[in-house]
Design a protein around this motif. Structure first.
Motif, PDB file in Angstrom:
ATOM      1  N   ILE A 183       5.193 -22.756  -0.081  1.00 30.67           N
ATOM      2  CA  ILE A 183       5.792 -21.479   0.128  1.00 30.67           C
ATOM      3  C   ILE A 183       4.835 -20.353   0.084  1.00 30.67           C
ATOM      4  O   ILE A 183       4.614 -19.482   0.942  1.00 30.67           O
ATOM      5  CB  ILE A 183       6.864 -21.175  -0.952  1.00 30.67           C
ATOM      6  CG1 ILE A 183       8.170 -22.127  -0.654  1.00 30.67           C
ATOM      7  CG2 ILE A 183       7.240 -19.750  -0.845  1.00 30.67           C
ATOM      8  CD1 ILE A 183       8.922 -21.852  -1.763  1.00 30.67           C
ATOM      9  N   ALA A 184       3.617 -20.574  -0.920  1.00 26.45           N
ATOM     10  CA  ALA A 184       2.753 -19.585  -0.888  1.00 26.45           C
ATOM     11  C   ALA A 184       1.728 -19.775   0.400  1.00 26.45           C
ATOM     12  O   ALA A 184       1.463 -18.624   1.045  1.00 26.45           O
ATOM     13  CB  ALA A 184       1.870 -19.868  -2.215  1.00 26.45           C
ATOM     14  N   ALA A 185       1.615 -20.913   0.833  1.00 21.89           N
ATOM     15  CA  ALA A 185       0.699 -21.178   2.020  1.00 21.89           C
ATOM     16  C   ALA A 185       1.322 -20.592   3.225  1.00 21.89           C
ATOM     17  O   ALA A 185       0.762 -19.887   4.145  1.00 21.89           O
ATOM     18  CB  ALA A 185       0.328 -22.575   2.152  1.00 21.89           C
ATOM     19  N   ALA A 186       2.788 -20.821   3.392  1.00 18.37           N
ATOM     20  CA  ALA A 186       3.436 -20.326   4.492  1.00 18.37           C
ATOM     21  C   ALA A 186       3.497 -18.915   4.594  1.00 18.37           C
ATOM     22  O   ALA A 186       3.296 -18.115   5.585  1.00 18.37           O
ATOM     23  CB  ALA A 186       4.989 -21.028   4.495  1.00 18.37           C
ATOM     24  N   ALA A 187       3.571 -18.156   3.195  1.00 18.47           N
ATOM     25  CA  ALA A 187       3.542 -16.816   3.106  1.00 18.47           C
ATOM     26  C   ALA A 187       2.210 -16.395   3.699  1.00 18.47           C
ATOM     27  O   ALA A 187       2.297 -15.252   4.357  1.00 18.47           O
ATOM     28  CB  ALA A 187       3.966 -16.327   1.900  1.00 18.47           C
ATOM     29  N   LEU A 192      -0.999 -13.495   7.613  1.00 22.34           N
ATOM     30  CA  LEU A 192      -2.239 -13.290   8.514  1.00 22.34           C
ATOM     31  C   LEU A 192      -1.757 -13.197   9.931  1.00 22.34           C
ATOM     32  O   LEU A 192      -2.353 -12.130  10.567  1.00 22.34           O
ATOM     33  CB  LEU A 192      -3.233 -14.548   8.274  1.00 22.34           C
ATOM     34  CG  LEU A 192      -4.458 -14.466   9.343  1.00 22.34           C
ATOM     35  CD1 LEU A 192      -5.418 -13.582   9.024  1.00 22.34           C
ATOM     36  CD2 LEU A 192      -5.018 -15.916   9.247  1.00 22.34           C
ATOM     37  N   GLY A 193      -0.747 -13.872  10.400  1.00 23.44           N
ATOM     38  CA  GLY A 193      -0.339 -13.502  11.606  1.00 23.44           C
ATOM     39  C   GLY A 193       0.296 -12.075  11.910  1.00 23.44           C
ATOM     40  O   GLY A 193      -0.193 -11.309  13.052  1.00 23.44           O
ATOM     41  N   LEU A 194       0.763 -11.550  10.952  1.00 22.81           N
ATOM     42  CA  LEU A 194       1.236 -10.015  10.966  1.00 22.81           C
ATOM     43  C   LEU A 194      -0.004  -9.150  11.278  1.00 22.81           C
ATOM     44  O   LEU A 194      -0.095  -8.203  12.155  1.00 22.81           O
ATOM     45  CB  LEU A 194       2.123  -9.606   9.783  1.00 22.81           C
ATOM     46  CG  LEU A 194       3.167  -9.982   9.915  1.00 22.81           C
ATOM     47  CD1 LEU A 194       4.057  -9.924   8.534  1.00 22.81           C
ATOM     48  CD2 LEU A 194       4.173  -9.091  10.831  1.00 22.81           C
ATOM     49  N   ARG A 195      -1.230  -9.316  10.180  1.00 23.52           N
ATOM     50  CA  ARG A 195      -2.275  -8.833  10.151  1.00 23.52           C
ATOM     51  C   ARG A 195      -2.963  -8.780  11.398  1.00 23.52           C
ATOM     52  O   ARG A 195      -3.521  -7.834  11.929  1.00 23.52           O
ATOM     53  CB  ARG A 195      -3.093  -9.273   8.968  1.00 23.52           C
ATOM     54  CG  ARG A 195      -4.398  -8.155   8.938  1.00 23.52           C
ATOM     55  CD  ARG A 195      -3.917  -6.729   8.405  1.00 23.52           C
ATOM     56  NE  ARG A 195      -5.148  -5.825   8.278  1.00 23.52           N
ATOM     57  CZ  ARG A 195      -5.459  -5.475   6.954  1.00 23.52           C
ATOM     58  NH1 ARG A 195      -4.626  -5.633   5.807  1.00 23.52           N
ATOM     59  NH2 ARG A 195      -6.477  -4.730   6.909  1.00 23.52           N
ATOM     60  N   PHE A 286       0.890  -9.220   0.167  1.00 20.75           N
ATOM     61  CA  PHE A 286      -0.275  -9.210   1.154  1.00 20.75           C
ATOM     62  C   PHE A 286      -0.342  -7.550   1.429  1.00 20.75           C
ATOM     63  O   PHE A 286       0.745  -7.111   1.800  1.00 20.75           O
ATOM     64  CB  PHE A 286      -0.283  -9.949   2.033  1.00 20.75           C
ATOM     65  CG  PHE A 286      -0.245 -11.676   1.756  1.00 20.75           C
ATOM     66  CD1 PHE A 286      -1.405 -11.961   1.411  1.00 20.75           C
ATOM     67  CD2 PHE A 286       0.790 -12.278   1.483  1.00 20.75           C
ATOM     68  CE1 PHE A 286      -1.815 -13.221   1.017  1.00 20.75           C
ATOM     69  CE2 PHE A 286       0.714 -13.560   1.003  1.00 20.75           C
ATOM     70  CZ  PHE A 286      -0.799 -14.111   0.931  1.00 20.75           C
ATOM     71  N   PRO A 287      -1.350  -7.161   1.529  1.00 17.49           N
ATOM     72  CA  PRO A 287      -1.738  -5.640   1.837  1.00 17.49           C
ATOM     73  C   PRO A 287      -1.727  -5.448   3.286  1.00 17.49           C
ATOM     74  O   PRO A 287      -1.643  -6.326   4.030  1.00 17.49           O
ATOM     75  CB  PRO A 287      -2.883  -5.242   1.007  1.00 17.49           C
ATOM     76  CG  PRO A 287      -3.724  -6.494   1.588  1.00 17.49           C
ATOM     77  CD  PRO A 287      -2.757  -7.662   0.960  1.00 17.49           C
TER      78      PRO A 287
END
Length: 306
Positions: A183-187, A192-195, A286-287
């Motif tokens: 879950i943590a890795a998926a998030a 990163l995809g969003l960023r 994530f910021p």
């Protein structure tokens, strides 16, 4: 009619109760929340006021609560099941707990003539309701002789991992190590995809058909896409479960770098105010990202400084 008792009608417990009912059991249930047991009984079954009433009616009592402390309350608290269980009856414990605690509980109940099955579960609410969840069990042969049919009726896979309590819980916390890390890795990947400005729907489609996919990515990142953090399994569940993983490893001085990092991520999400949201809300640590908006609690921007 065959009888079975269920204490705790949360997402998994309700599904187990439904499955047992569908398999011809008269199911006696109780839950701390007002009206939950009676709502189940209205569709067939028997609502009880406390675990003692369930235990008085059923030779097999299945406890589906959150943790060891709640299990102790089910058994030994006010209206607890232990005092009402007849010698030779069986208590089935489905929570994720310290394996040593589970082994000690087997001894404690055994002194009262009560059989015990260490039987943590996995698969989620949908698989519990469809009878397809997994049970990771360990118990003495006498316990399986009495309650094995109940286990088989409520799950698609029942693994018998040893003849003493504790082995089932050890396998479950190893499963939770993987689940929490996934879950943590998926998030992290989705964040990163969003960023990087990748379209999330496209990213989700590609990953779920590629080698990087995991069951947790496919299941939990769908919640992120929907902007729905309604808790099916909450952030604080993985604060607890990964804490159990690390406690077990610490006792034997075994390094778990990935589990440690994932635990810190869930801790950060919990302390940021997302403790009772779906565990996919770990993405909110994530910021500088804008998460999809939806109907779920806690939608909107990821927390933290850009």
């Amino acid at each position: 009619m065959r009888k079975a008792g269920i204490v705790g009608l949360g997402a998994m417990g309700a599904g187990i109760a439904q499955t047992l009912r569908a398999n011809g059991y008269e199911v006696h249930v109780c839950d701390l929340r007002p009206g939950v047991a009676t709502a189940f009984a209205a569709q067939g079954g028997v609502a009880c006021n406390n675990p003692a009433e369930v235990a008085a009616a059923c030779a097999v009592v299945v406890s589906v609560v959150v943790n060891a402390a709640q299990t102790e309350a089910v058994l030994f608290g006010a209206g607890g099941a232990a005092a009402a269980m007849k010698p030779g009856s069986t208590f089935v414990m489905c929570s994720t707990v310290d394996p040593h605690w589970s082994a000690a509980l087997e001894d404690r109940l055994g002194q009262a003539g009560i059989h015990y099955i260490d039987a943590p579960i996995s698969g989620g609410a949908a698989k519990a309701a469809s009878g397809q969840m997994t049970v990771m069990s360990s118990a003495k042969p006498q316990a399986y002789a009495q309650a094995g049919a109940v286990l088989d009726a409520m799950a698609g896979k029942v693994y018998r991992l040893g003849d003493r309590a504790g082995a089932g819980s050890k396998v479950k916390i190893i499963n939770q190590l993987l689940a929490g890390v996934h879950i943590a890795a998926a998030a992290e990947a989705m964040a990163l995809g969003l960023r990087e400005g990748v379209a999330l729907d496209a990213l989700y489609e590609v990953i779920t058909h590629s080698a990087g996919n995991s069951w947790m990515f496919e299941n939990r990142m769908a919640h992120v896409l929907a902007g729905d953090y309604t808790p099916l399994s909450a952030v604080d569940i993985f604060v607890k479960d990964l804490g159990l993983v690390l406690d077990a490893a610490r006792a034997s001085k075994f390094p778990l770098p990935l589990a440690s990092t994932a635990h810190q991520m869930f801790m950060q999400a919990s302390s940021a105010g997302f403790a009772n949201e779906d565990d996919s809300a770990v993405i909110k640590i994530f910021p500088g990202i804008e998460l999809p908006k939806g109907k779920g609690k806690g939608k909107g921007k990821g927390k933290g400084k850009a």
